[in-house]
Design a protein around this motif. Structure first.
Motif, short mmCIF file in Angstrom:
data_model
loop_
_atom_site.label_atom_id
_atom_site.label_comp_id
_atom_site.label_asym_id
_atom_site.label_seq_id
_atom_site.Cartn_x
_atom_site.Cartn_y
_atom_site.Cartn_z
N CYS B 128 7.85 8.59 -2.42
CA CYS B 128 7.06 9.60 -1.70
C CYS B 128 5.61 9.14 -1.56
CB CYS B 128 7.14 10.92 -2.44
SG CYS B 128 6.08 12.22 -1.80
N MET B 129 5.03 8.62 -2.64
CA MET B 129 3.63 8.19 -2.60
C MET B 129 3.44 7.01 -1.65
SD MET B 129 1.75 10.15 -4.42
CE MET B 129 0.24 9.31 -4.84
N ALA B 130 4.47 6.18 -1.53
CA ALA B 130 4.35 5.02 -0.65
C ALA B 130 4.35 5.43 0.81
CB ALA B 130 5.50 4.04 -0.92
N GLY B 131 4.86 6.63 1.11
CA GLY B 131 4.87 7.13 2.48
C GLY B 131 5.95 6.48 3.31
N PRO B 132 5.92 6.71 4.64
CA PRO B 132 6.95 6.16 5.51
C PRO B 132 6.97 4.64 5.41
CG PRO B 132 5.55 7.70 6.69
CD PRO B 132 4.91 7.47 5.38
N THR B 133 8.15 4.07 5.40
CA THR B 133 8.25 2.62 5.23
C THR B 133 7.92 1.88 6.52
OG1 THR B 133 10.59 2.88 5.64
CG2 THR B 133 9.90 2.66 3.35
N THR B 134 8.09 2.54 7.65
CA THR B 134 7.76 1.86 8.91
C THR B 134 6.36 2.28 9.37
OG1 THR B 134 8.90 3.64 10.04
CG2 THR B 134 10.11 1.58 9.75
N PRO B 135 5.43 1.34 9.47
CA PRO B 135 4.09 1.70 9.90
C PRO B 135 4.08 2.12 11.35
CG PRO B 135 4.32 -0.68 9.75
CD PRO B 135 5.59 -0.09 9.25
N PRO B 136 3.13 3.01 11.75
CA PRO B 136 3.06 3.42 13.15
C PRO B 136 2.67 2.25 14.03
CG PRO B 136 1.14 4.17 11.95
CD PRO B 136 2.06 3.58 10.94
N ALA B 137 3.10 2.32 15.26
CA ALA B 137 2.75 1.25 16.19
C ALA B 137 1.24 1.30 16.47
CB ALA B 137 3.51 1.45 17.49
N GLY B 138 0.66 0.15 16.66
CA GLY B 138 -0.77 0.09 16.99
C GLY B 138 -1.63 0.49 15.83
N GLY B 139 -2.77 1.09 16.10
CA GLY B 139 -3.72 1.49 15.08
C GLY B 139 -5.03 1.79 15.77
#
Lengths: 303, 149
Positions: B128-139
């Motif tokens: 849970c603390m690590a958050g979603p495993t796939t980062p959002p596209a872009g930034g």
């Protein structure tokens, strides 16, 4: 309605609706209300008051006061522009003047904002008011321009929490996505303030605050009340807001028409505190940041 | 109570008591602790029930007056056994009466359930603390283009 909005906040909204001449009401201490301050239009004599039963045990202190209205500015081609009104190259620092394409008003693109949409995609842009970017006349996707629509678009209306005339409102807020042609046009800084702190705070009476906005630039004030119910004029309709933060100028005026959308921050920590959207007399009204976060899904820190 | 309601309630209490909003990091940590607890609860409850059943079937392995040899037990059981004995001593000092066999059994089984739930809690909490495993596209990618000429 959020669980932490106690019923007494809603009762204040009812008090305003039952008494058209009242403009604002708040308790001395919202957590343990004993004294109720009410503000009525200074141009009328307050003769009778309809008070909801649950509020009748409180001591009521009436004050003559101003009427409150949204803080858009009419279009003006000023000759002497302050820093917040001038055109900026990228990255555009916020607290700056903005105009939706074709609108006959100006407002402030308040502060950097990051949020996640319903599909889970992150966006970066800025936070301002619904009445600055839409006001019911412009839909999602409408371009917004800095400093006005004679310059290229620097973002698009991406999310909003509209003001409703028949309900108790909590926020007047909107988000613009500033990703334009492969880059973000806006900076992570606010004019005259710089970067804001990573976490928002809750206003308390006595808190010293600051803001940077289109018309009055950088100014300071103090919080005088929280949890207030306020009646706001939007030109063609009035809306009732509950659980709002109230600020009073310390020296020069804290806000004026055109400052709508500015971020109000704690003076010492530069922590986001409220979203400026209305004012009257020497008072300025802000949506508490916690309600803005809940309404639009803002994420802190920005980076 | 759903986790989101718990978080909202916690935020309310903190805001009322301190006049300060929980930071997003604090909120997400609380959310992850609750998520970890929810995640580990089924395993812990199952262990607790199994432990009580074993105690009922074969006597009282944790009872102060039926002390099994620590050598018969795994390290975790040994620590639980020592923990029960320690509580037994404290209760005896405070009240003049040692724990009954049934009380010792229940305390031992509570410890057992906690030990049982810890790995699951940690796994869920850390995920849970690590958050979603796939980062959002872009930034966030600020530009430097001229636009005021």
């Amino acid at each position: 309605m959020k669980p932490y909005l106690a019923t007494h906040a809603i009762q204040l909204g009812q008090l305003l609706r039952d008494n058209p001449n009242l403009t604002m009401a708040h308790y001395d201490t919202p957590a343990d209300p004993k004294l109720l301050h009410i503000y009525f239009r200074a141009d009328i004599q307050l003769r009778a008051l309809r008070v909801p039963r649950n509020l009748q045990s409180l001591t009521i202190t009436p004050h003559p006061g101003p009427t409150f209205h949204d803080l858009r500015a009419p279009i003006a081609r000023a000759t002497a522009l302050n820093e917040n009104q001038q055109c900026q190259n990228e990255p555009i620092r916020l607290g700056t003047q903005c105009q939706p394409k074709g609108a006959n008003w100006l407002g402030t693109a308040g502060c950097p904002a990051k949020w996640r949409d319903s599909a889970g995609v992150l966006h970066w842009g800025y936070l301002t008011n619904w009445h600055v970017l839409s006001s019911g006349q412009f839909d999602l996707g409408t371009t917004c321009h800095q400093p006005d629509d004679s310059k290229p678009a620097f973002g698009r209306l991406a999310a909003m929490s509209p003001v409703l005339r028949d309900k108790d409102n909590l926020v007047d807020a909107a988000l613009a996505d500033t990703y334009v042609n492969g880059k973000h046009t806006t900076s992570d800084e606010i004019l005259a303030i710089g970067k804001y702190a990573d976490h928002p705070i809750v206003a308390v009476p006595g808190l010293a605050v600051k803001k940077s906005g289109r018309t009055t630039g950088y100014t300071e004030a103090k919080c005088t009340a929280v949890g207030a119910a306020v009646k706001i004029g939007y030109g063609d309709f009035d809306a009732t807001f509950i659980d709002q933060d109230v600020y009073k100028q310390t020296e020069k005026p804290f806000s004026a028409a055109g400052d709508s959308g500015s971020l109000i921050l704690g003076s010492r920590c530069s922590c986001p505190c409220s979203l400026l959207f209305a004012g009257g007399g020497d008072m300025t009204i802000g949506n508490p940041m916690r309600h803005v976060i809940d309404a639009l899904g803002l994420i802190f820190p920005f980076l | 109570m759903p986790i989101q309601d718990c978080i909202t309630h916690t935020k309310l209490l903190v805001a009322q008591e301190t006049q300060h909003e929980l930071t997003p990091q604090q909120t997400s940590t609380i959310g992850c602790i609750l998520s970890g607890l929810m995640c580990a609860a089924p395993a812990a409850i199952q262990c607790f029930i199994d432990c009580l059943a074993r105690a009922a079937n074969r006597g009282s392995p944790n009872a102060a007056n039926q002390k099994p040899s620590p050598c018969d037990k795994s390290n975790a059981d040994h620590e639980i056994y020592r923990g029960v004995l320690h509580i037994d001593e404290l209760v005896n000092d405070a009240t003049g009466n040692p724990l009954t066999v049934a009380q010792a059994d229940i305390i031992g089984c509570v410890f057992s359930a906690l030990v049982c739930g810890v790995p699951t809690f940690l796994k869920c909490f850390l995920e849970c603390m690590a958050g979603p495993t796939t980062p959002p596209a872009g930034g966030y990618d600020p530009g430097d283009r001229k636009r005021c000429e």
